[in-house]
Design a protein around this motif. Structure first.
Motif: not given
Length: 245
Positions: A107-116
């Motif tokens: 799953p997306p982990k960092s803030h940037e990955e979650k926003l992407a």
């Protein structure tokens, strides 16, 4: 998603010194009915309107990773305020896309990955121009340390801002779009166009907290002043045309 322009007007310049805090909560996944861990706002102060994100006119909590809710099993994600508001007409197509594209073991982990990831999920939904304008500005701010990526989102936001200005907004809504067009043209290197938009800010009429019509909104005038100072500094730091650089 976007905070009301009225709220922005009412809360300007009131100093409150409480910290922003969250408490654990749950939301219901509208596609599966599962309870998903999330965070709920407990407290904040109006000082959030004076944090650096103000230059993109994006504000906490949307700048905070806690504002994103994601079902780790299915990949369905949204900002907390509309996680449970998925229209029935969008569920089937989104569920199929998530099944094909989401990997629960990565799953997306960092803030940037979650926003992407959010950008992809929302891209499958019927979000309107104001949503995307705010989202692109949020991304421009979040990626401010990566100039190329940040400017890519600025370029996405500009046509939506121009469209918004063409709709003849009034009051604070007009101040927002004029300031942002000035600021984004500044970032894109067109200082002449930036000044053209900035110059209009002081002349826009708006209603104060008592409903009286005013001009020279202090919040936006201060924003413009900051950016004009920055433009002057940037200009003075440029190599002279005759120094061969």
């Amino acid at each position: 998603m976007k905070r009301s322009a009225i709220v922005l007007t009412v809360l300007l310049l009131r100093g409150v010194t409480l910290a922003t805090t969250w408490v654990p909560s749950e939301k219901t996944d509208p596609m599966t009915g599962e309870k998903v861990p999330s965070q709920e706002i407990m407290s904040y102060g109006t000082y959030i309107y004076h944090w650096p994100s103000k230059y993109d006119l994006v504000f906490w909590p949307f700048t905070d990773e806690n504002c994103i809710c994601l079902n780790p099993k299915t990949g369905y994600a949204a900002f907390n305020n509309d996680f449970e508001e998925l229209p029935d007409a969008e569920k089937q197509g989104l569920a199929l896309w998530l099944k094909e594209n989401y990997k629960a073991d990565n799953p997306p982990k960092s803030h940037e990955e979650k926003l992407a990831w959010l950008e992809k999920v929302y891209g499958l939904r019927k979000m309107n121009d104001p949503f995307w304008c705010y989202f692109y500005r949020l991304m421009a701010y979040i990626h401010s340390k990566d100039k190329e990526t940040s400017l890519a989102y600025v370029r996405k936001a500009v046509p939506l801002l121009e469209k918004g200005l063409a709709s003849n907004p009034e009051g604070v809504a007009k101040l927002e779009v004029l300031y942002l067009l000035g600021e984004y043209h500044r970032r894109l290197g067109d200082c002449k166009k930036a000044q053209e938009f900035f110059a209009q800010v002081e002349d826009v009429k708006y209603k104060d907290e008592e409903g009286k019509e005013q001009t020279g909104h202090p919040y936006f005038v201060e924003l413009v002043k900051d950016r004009q100072i920055l433009m002057t500094e940037e200009s003075s730091n440029k190599p002279d045309a005759g120094d061969g650089k």
